[in-house]
Motif scaffolding. Structure first.
Motif, PDB file in Angstrom:
ATOM      1  N   GLY A  36     -21.640  -5.345   4.136  1.00 14.75           N
ATOM      2  CA  GLY A  36     -22.364  -6.389   3.434  1.00 14.75           C
ATOM      3  C   GLY A  36     -21.608  -7.696   3.360  1.00 14.75           C
ATOM      4  O   GLY A  36     -21.073  -8.191   4.345  1.00 14.75           O
ATOM      5  N   GLN A  37     -21.532  -8.277   2.155  1.00 11.49           N
ATOM      6  CA  GLN A  37     -20.852  -9.549   1.943  1.00 11.49           C
ATOM      7  C   GLN A  37     -19.433  -9.359   1.422  1.00 11.49           C
ATOM      8  O   GLN A  37     -18.821 -10.297   0.935  1.00 11.49           O
ATOM      9  N   SER A  38     -18.895  -8.182   1.510  1.00 14.62           N
ATOM     10  CA  SER A  38     -17.537  -7.912   1.047  1.00 14.62           C
ATOM     11  C   SER A  38     -16.518  -8.486   2.013  1.00 14.62           C
ATOM     12  O   SER A  38     -16.837  -8.869   3.139  1.00 14.62           O
ATOM     13  N   ARG A  39     -15.274  -8.512   1.582  1.00 14.45           N
ATOM     14  CA  ARG A  39     -14.200  -8.923   2.476  1.00 14.45           C
ATOM     15  C   ARG A  39     -13.052  -7.937   2.336  1.00 14.45           C
ATOM     16  O   ARG A  39     -12.844  -7.330   1.286  1.00 14.45           O
ATOM     17  N   ILE A  40     -12.316  -7.775   3.418  1.00 14.20           N
ATOM     18  CA  ILE A  40     -11.156  -6.889   3.406  1.00 14.20           C
ATOM     19  C   ILE A  40     -10.111  -7.463   4.348  1.00 14.20           C
ATOM     20  O   ILE A  40     -10.437  -8.017   5.400  1.00 14.20           O
ATOM     21  N   GLY A  41      -8.875  -7.382   3.959  1.00 13.04           N
ATOM     22  CA  GLY A  41      -7.784  -7.860   4.797  1.00 13.04           C
ATOM     23  C   GLY A  41      -6.665  -6.834   4.833  1.00 13.04           C
ATOM     24  O   GLY A  41      -6.393  -6.159   3.835  1.00 13.04           O
ATOM     25  N   VAL A  42      -6.031  -6.709   5.977  1.00 16.32           N
ATOM     26  CA  VAL A  42      -4.907  -5.790   6.143  1.00 16.32           C
ATOM     27  C   VAL A  42      -3.633  -6.620   6.152  1.00 16.32           C
ATOM     28  O   VAL A  42      -3.393  -7.399   7.060  1.00 16.32           O
ATOM     29  N   SER A  43      -2.808  -6.467   5.121  1.00 18.94           N
ATOM     30  CA  SER A  43      -1.589  -7.258   5.022  1.00 18.94           C
ATOM     31  C   SER A  43      -0.406  -6.583   5.702  1.00 18.94           C
ATOM     32  O   SER A  43       0.542  -7.261   6.108  1.00 18.94           O
ATOM     33  N   ARG A  44      -0.449  -5.275   5.825  1.00 16.86           N
ATOM     34  CA  ARG A  44       0.690  -4.562   6.403  1.00 16.86           C
ATOM     35  C   ARG A  44       0.208  -3.279   7.038  1.00 16.86           C
ATOM     36  O   ARG A  44      -0.607  -2.546   6.474  1.00 16.86           O
ATOM     37  N   GLU A  45       0.704  -3.026   8.232  1.00 24.44           N
ATOM     38  CA  GLU A  45       0.439  -1.777   8.920  1.00 24.44           C
ATOM     39  C   GLU A  45       1.775  -1.125   9.255  1.00 24.44           C
ATOM     40  O   GLU A  45       2.668  -1.764   9.805  1.00 24.44           O
ATOM     41  N   THR A  46       1.919   0.125   8.878  1.00 27.46           N
ATOM     42  CA  THR A  46       3.134   0.870   9.180  1.00 27.46           C
ATOM     43  C   THR A  46       2.743   2.132   9.931  1.00 27.46           C
ATOM     44  O   THR A  46       1.862   2.875   9.481  1.00 27.46           O
ATOM     45  N   SER A  47       3.389   2.369  11.068  1.00 23.37           N
ATOM     46  CA  SER A  47       3.033   3.518  11.899  1.00 23.37           C
ATOM     47  C   SER A  47       4.274   4.254  12.379  1.00 23.37           C
ATOM     48  O   SER A  47       5.313   3.636  12.629  1.00 23.37           O
ATOM     49  N   VAL A  48       4.131   5.562  12.490  1.00 21.52           N
ATOM     50  CA  VAL A  48       5.142   6.417  13.096  1.00 21.52           C
ATOM     51  C   VAL A  48       4.576   6.902  14.422  1.00 21.52           C
ATOM     52  O   VAL A  48       3.479   7.479  14.463  1.00 21.52           O
ATOM     53  N   GLN A  57       1.645  10.871  19.466  1.00 20.75           N
ATOM     54  CA  GLN A  57       1.101  11.034  18.127  1.00 20.75           C
ATOM     55  C   GLN A  57       1.369   9.764  17.335  1.00 20.75           C
ATOM     56  O   GLN A  57       2.465   9.213  17.388  1.00 20.75           O
ATOM     57  N   ILE A  58       0.373   9.317  16.590  1.00 23.40           N
ATOM     58  CA  ILE A  58       0.527   8.136  15.749  1.00 23.40           C
ATOM     59  C   ILE A  58       0.081   8.495  14.334  1.00 23.40           C
ATOM     60  O   ILE A  58      -1.048   8.947  14.122  1.00 23.40           O
ATOM     61  N   VAL A  59       1.000   8.326  13.387  1.00 20.01           N
ATOM     62  CA  VAL A  59       0.653   8.455  11.971  1.00 20.01           C
ATOM     63  C   VAL A  59       0.678   7.044  11.401  1.00 20.01           C
ATOM     64  O   VAL A  59       1.721   6.386  11.426  1.00 20.01           O
ATOM     65  N   MET A  60      -0.455   6.573  10.908  1.00 24.28           N
ATOM     66  CA  MET A  60      -0.540   5.181  10.474  1.00 24.28           C
ATOM     67  C   MET A  60      -1.121   5.079   9.074  1.00 24.28           C
ATOM     68  O   MET A  60      -1.924   5.909   8.643  1.00 24.28           O
ATOM     69  N   ARG A  61      -0.661   4.047   8.391  1.00 28.85           N
ATOM     70  CA  ARG A  61      -1.242   3.751   7.086  1.00 28.85           C
ATOM     71  C   ARG A  61      -1.344   2.235   6.928  1.00 28.85           C
ATOM     72  O   ARG A  61      -0.532   1.490   7.472  1.00 28.85           O
ATOM     73  N   PHE A  62      -2.337   1.812   6.157  1.00 30.41           N
ATOM     74  CA  PHE A  62      -2.606   0.396   5.978  1.00 30.41           C
ATOM     75  C   PHE A  62      -2.491   0.018   4.508  1.00 30.41           C
ATOM     76  O   PHE A  62      -2.851   0.793   3.618  1.00 30.41           O
ATOM     77  N   THR A  63      -2.017  -1.185   4.279  1.00 32.12           N
ATOM     78  CA  THR A  63      -2.052  -1.790   2.953  1.00 32.12           C
ATOM     79  C   THR A  63      -3.112  -2.880   3.001  1.00 32.12           C
ATOM     80  O   THR A  63      -2.990  -3.832   3.778  1.00 32.12           O
ATOM     81  N   VAL A  64      -4.164  -2.725   2.199  1.00 35.73           N
ATOM     82  CA  VAL A  64      -5.321  -3.614   2.296  1.00 35.73           C
ATOM     83  C   VAL A  64      -5.597  -4.286   0.963  1.00 35.73           C
ATOM     84  O   VAL A  64      -5.185  -3.828  -0.107  1.00 35.73           O
ATOM     85  N   GLY A  65      -6.312  -5.388   1.037  1.00 32.26           N
ATOM     86  CA  GLY A  65      -6.772  -6.101  -0.146  1.00 32.26           C
ATOM     87  C   GLY A  65      -8.203  -6.542   0.069  1.00 32.26           C
ATOM     88  O   GLY A  65      -8.746  -6.462   1.176  1.00 32.26           O
ATOM     89  N   GLY A  66      -8.837  -7.029  -0.979  1.00 31.84           N
ATOM     90  CA  GLY A  66     -10.221  -7.454  -0.891  1.00 31.84           C
ATOM     91  C   GLY A  66     -11.079  -6.733  -1.911  1.00 31.84           C
ATOM     92  O   GLY A  66     -10.572  -6.139  -2.870  1.00 31.84           O
ATOM     93  N   ASN A  67     -12.376  -6.752  -1.708  1.00 28.54           N
ATOM     94  CA  ASN A  67     -13.293  -6.138  -2.674  1.00 28.54           C
ATOM     95  C   ASN A  67     -14.292  -5.180  -2.031  1.00 28.54           C
ATOM     96  O   ASN A  67     -15.312  -4.850  -2.620  1.00 28.54           O
ATOM     97  N   GLU A  84      -6.533  13.865  12.192  1.00 29.80           N
ATOM     98  CA  GLU A  84      -6.384  14.609  10.949  1.00 29.80           C
ATOM     99  C   GLU A  84      -5.687  13.724   9.942  1.00 29.80           C
ATOM    100  O   GLU A  84      -5.154  12.661  10.288  1.00 29.80           O
ATOM    101  N   LEU A  85      -5.678  14.132   8.680  1.00 27.54           N
ATOM    102  CA  LEU A  85      -4.952  13.380   7.677  1.00 27.54           C
ATOM    103  C   LEU A  85      -3.454  13.473   7.941  1.00 27.54           C
ATOM    104  O   LEU A  85      -2.938  14.531   8.316  1.00 27.54           O
ATOM    105  N   GLY A  86      -2.752  12.372   7.743  1.00 27.42           N
ATOM    106  CA  GLY A  86      -1.314  12.356   7.922  1.00 27.42           C
ATOM    107  C   GLY A  86      -0.588  12.706   6.637  1.00 27.42           C
ATOM    108  O   GLY A  86      -1.174  12.713   5.550  1.00 27.42           O
ATOM    109  N   ASP A  87       0.688  12.998   6.769  1.00 30.78           N
ATOM    110  CA  ASP A  87       1.530  13.340   5.626  1.00 30.78           C
ATOM    111  C   ASP A  87       2.231  12.077   5.139  1.00 30.78           C
ATOM    112  O   ASP A  87       3.097  11.539   5.837  1.00 30.78           O
ATOM    113  N   PRO A  88       1.911  11.569   3.956  1.00 29.11           N
ATOM    114  CA  PRO A  88       2.553  10.336   3.483  1.00 29.11           C
ATOM    115  C   PRO A  88       4.050  10.485   3.269  1.00 29.11           C
ATOM    116  O   PRO A  88       4.777   9.489   3.258  1.00 29.11           O
TER     117      PRO A  88
END
Length: 366
Positions: A36-48, A57-67, A84-88
């Protein structure tokens, strides 16, 4: 015809989001599109990334902001992928393994915080801080926590068109040119619908990691779609391989910085990625101040030598002897030397004044 195929492919990758009208915010290895009219931004991506020469194999996680309460995220992959889900916990282990080494850098003269510029004498150093590709769309679908994951192909335009029409998707036109190289190479896609469970929840902060696995004879980290981002991007990459690794090029960002390189014996969480074997860990940070300049995917290769590296953080420490600042001993010794010299000189002067005059010889008779 090719333009139409590309447009259809883009729509497919926004699985289950319905009508998407906002420009995409890109993350380091895919595109993220809000609803819709929402916004989202990814400020940091960290991957193994774990690469053994055959499988990546890539285990990735995102730090996001927005609404945004939900969004679609897509990632191109060269071959059929499993998700599959990764192990934090792996990120905590890697952060501990790559902590900088803290070293003392001694100085002689007192500084602010040292006596007499502080109320006490002491050390004021800061504390250390595959199978053949099917000709049609959906090859797998899983619900993983807050993620609805679809694994897609786009090798048959007719089948793709049918899938799109039955699901009714739209995506921003700007994605068409960016996905073309992947279409030409016959890559597949991981499409994820992110929708936190719970009334009123939004996508904010650090999301749960995903673990993606696919066959590959080269270590490639997809980055091309990041060029659509509207804000500077930051990438943190941990690479577990047989040797020290380096990016082949900068791909439009600042020069990648190695923050750690060395062999590690994985703990229990990382061991799931390395089958319990020792691995060479290379930690790389890279900034993309102008994402529009990104011109390809990261490809990594082994360096000429497995040279270890660890960052060093230096803390100023005043030099001491026996627990006393060396400058104070030196100044004190100098003062005592001068004082003793003055005392000796004074005593000699007094001794000369108090001594009787030397007798004079009588005159010789004529």
């Amino acid at each position: 015809m090719k333009r139409r195929i590309l447009t259809l492919l883009l729509a497919l990758l926004a699985t289950q989001l319905g009508s998407l009208v906002n420009p995409a915010w890109a993350c380091g290895c895919g595109a993220m599109v809000p609803d819709g009219q929402s916004r989202i931004g990814v400020s940091r991506e960290t991957s193994v990334v774990r690469f053994d020469g055959r499988t990546e194999q890539i285990v990735m996680r995102f730090t996001v902001g927005g609404n945004a309460k939900q969004a679609a995220w897509i990632m191109p992959v060269p071959t059929r992928a499993t998700v599959e889900l990764g192990d934090p916990a792996v990120f905590g282990e890697l952060e501990r393994a790559t902590l900088p080494e803290h070293k003392a850098r001694y100085y002689f003269w007192p500084r602010q915080g040292d006596w007499p510029f502080s109320s006490s004498i002491g050390d004021t150093a800061a504390a250390p801080p595959p199978e053949a590709a099917a000709p049609v769309g959906v090859v797998g679908r899983e619900q993983l926590g807050d993620f609805d994951v679809a694994r897609l192909t786009a090798t048959d335009p007719g089948a793709l068109r049918g899938w799109l029409e039955s699901n009714g998707f739209r995506l921003p036109e700007t994605l068409a040119a960016e996905v073309k190289p992947y279409v030409d190479q016959g890559w597949e896609y991981v499409a994820v619908r992110l929708a936190p469970r719970g009334k009123g929840r939004i996508l904010y902060g650090t999301l749960d990691p995903l673990r993606i696995r696919f066959d590959s004879d080269r270590l490639v980290y997809p980055m091309r779609l990041s060029r659509m981002a509207k804000t500077p991007q930051s990438l943190g990459l941990y690479v577990l391989a047989d040797h020290r690794m380096e990016p082949v090029g900068r791909i439009g960002g600042e020069a990648p910085k190695v923050t750690f390189a060395g062999r590690i014996t994985p703990d229990r969480h990382l061991a799931a990625l390395t089958d319990g074997k020792e691995a060479f860990l290379t930690a790389i940070d890279q900034e993309f101040p102008e994402p529009g300049r990104i011109d390809g995917d990261h490809e990594l290769r082994a360096t000429a030598a497995d040279t270890p590296y660890r960052r060093a953080v230096y803390h100023g420490v005043i030099r001491k002897v026996g627990g006393v600042p060396a400058w104070l001993l030196t100044v004190g010794a100098g003062f005592l030397t001068v004082l003793l010299g003055a005392v000796v000189a004074l005593r000699r002067r007094r001794a000369r004044r108090a001594a009787p005059p030397a007798p004079t010889a009588p005159p010789n008779p004529a």
